[in-house]
Scaffold this motif. Structure first.
Motif, short mmCIF file in Angstrom:
data_model
loop_
_atom_site.label_atom_id
_atom_site.label_comp_id
_atom_site.label_asym_id
_atom_site.label_seq_id
_atom_site.Cartn_x
_atom_site.Cartn_y
_atom_site.Cartn_z
N ARG A 31 4.63 8.01 -12.68
CA ARG A 31 5.19 7.68 -14.00
C ARG A 31 6.67 7.32 -13.91
O ARG A 31 7.22 6.76 -14.85
N GLN A 32 7.32 7.65 -12.78
CA GLN A 32 8.77 7.47 -12.67
C GLN A 32 9.19 6.37 -11.70
O GLN A 32 10.37 6.03 -11.63
N GLY A 33 8.25 5.83 -10.95
CA GLY A 33 8.58 4.80 -9.98
C GLY A 33 7.34 4.30 -9.29
O GLY A 33 6.23 4.47 -9.79
N ARG A 34 7.54 3.73 -8.13
CA ARG A 34 6.38 3.24 -7.39
C ARG A 34 6.60 3.48 -5.90
O ARG A 34 7.71 3.74 -5.45
N GLY A 35 5.52 3.37 -5.16
CA GLY A 35 5.56 3.58 -3.72
C GLY A 35 4.16 3.60 -3.17
O GLY A 35 3.20 3.25 -3.86
N SER A 36 4.04 4.02 -1.94
CA SER A 36 2.75 4.11 -1.27
C SER A 36 2.33 5.58 -1.28
O SER A 36 2.91 6.41 -0.57
N ASP A 89 -7.22 5.94 11.51
CA ASP A 89 -7.59 4.54 11.69
C ASP A 89 -7.09 3.74 10.51
O ASP A 89 -7.09 4.22 9.38
N LEU A 90 -6.68 2.51 10.77
CA LEU A 90 -6.28 1.59 9.72
C LEU A 90 -7.45 0.64 9.49
O LEU A 90 -7.82 -0.14 10.36
N THR A 91 -8.07 0.75 8.30
CA THR A 91 -9.24 -0.05 7.97
C THR A 91 -8.99 -0.76 6.65
O THR A 91 -8.75 -0.10 5.63
N ASP A 92 -9.03 -2.08 6.66
CA ASP A 92 -8.78 -2.87 5.45
C ASP A 92 -7.46 -2.47 4.79
O ASP A 92 -7.38 -2.35 3.57
N GLY A 93 -6.44 -2.21 5.60
CA GLY A 93 -5.12 -1.87 5.09
C GLY A 93 -4.98 -0.43 4.60
O GLY A 93 -3.95 -0.07 4.05
N LYS A 94 -6.00 0.40 4.78
CA LYS A 94 -5.95 1.79 4.33
C LYS A 94 -6.09 2.73 5.52
O LYS A 94 -6.86 2.48 6.44
N ARG A 95 -5.34 3.84 5.47
CA ARG A 95 -5.45 4.88 6.50
C ARG A 95 -6.68 5.73 6.19
O ARG A 95 -6.85 6.23 5.08
N ILE A 96 -7.52 5.88 7.19
CA ILE A 96 -8.70 6.72 7.10
C ILE A 96 -8.56 7.81 8.15
O ILE A 96 -8.36 7.51 9.34
N TYR A 97 -8.65 9.07 7.74
CA TYR A 97 -8.55 10.19 8.66
C TYR A 97 -9.94 10.76 8.88
O TYR A 97 -10.68 11.02 7.92
#
Length: 166
Positions: free
Chosen positions: A26-31, A149-157
């Motif tokens: 609600r206060q900003g943005r990020g990953s 793992d990086l899959t389709d731009g997402k980290r999967i643990y």
């Protein structure tokens, strides 16, 4: 393979962190790490093919169950905001002994002080947030060896192994 040893979080601790993440959104943005990726890293092994050595270090870990708690204002390293962790001395002893064992097995770990934290957001964009992580605690009864793992731009643990604390 990108590996790390970590504590996976209880539903109560995860919910407290998700509440703080919602306030941050609600206060900003990020990953923002997704709920299933929230964890406390004990040792980051990085890229390695030595899965047997990582498993051996995990299995050699000796620690009793202990309490881990979150709550209060978040901290930050540059644009990474995190929830601080309070645990008994067993947490630091566990992390440092795992790291020493891994180094003895030939793993090259970062040489920096252990500062237990759980990442809430990376690449924060916005003013300094006005957020408080709700208080929550859990008893840590096991530690995990995770692959990232990086899959389709997402980290999967993915959990590869775990060890119960006794």
């Amino acid at each position: 393979m990108r590996l790390f040893l970590a504590i996976q979080l209880s539903p109560a601790v995860r919910e407290a962190l998700l509440t703080a993440q919602a306030d941050l959104r609600r206060q900003g943005r990020g990953s923002f790490p997704p709920p299933e990726n929230l964890h406390l890293t004990l040792a980051f092994l990085g890229e390695t093919a030595d899965l047997p050595g990582a498993r051996a270090a995990l299995n050699a870990a000796a620690c009793r169950p202990f309490t881990l708690a979150v709550g209060g204002p978040p901290g930050h390293f540059g644009d990474l905001w995190w929830a601080g962790v309070r645990g008994d001395p067993a947490l630091e002893d566990l992390a440092l002994s795992l790291q020493a064992d891994l180094r003895a097995r030939g793993f090259r770990l970062e040489d920096r002080p252990f500062r237990p934290h759980i990442t809430l957001v990376r690449r924060w964009r916005g003013e300094a947030p006005q957020v408080t992580v709700p208080h929550a605690s859990m008893v840590v009864r096991r530690i995990s060896l995770l692959r990232s793992d990086l899959t389709d731009g997402k980290r999967i643990y993915t959990e590869l192994s775990n060890k119960s604390l006794r």
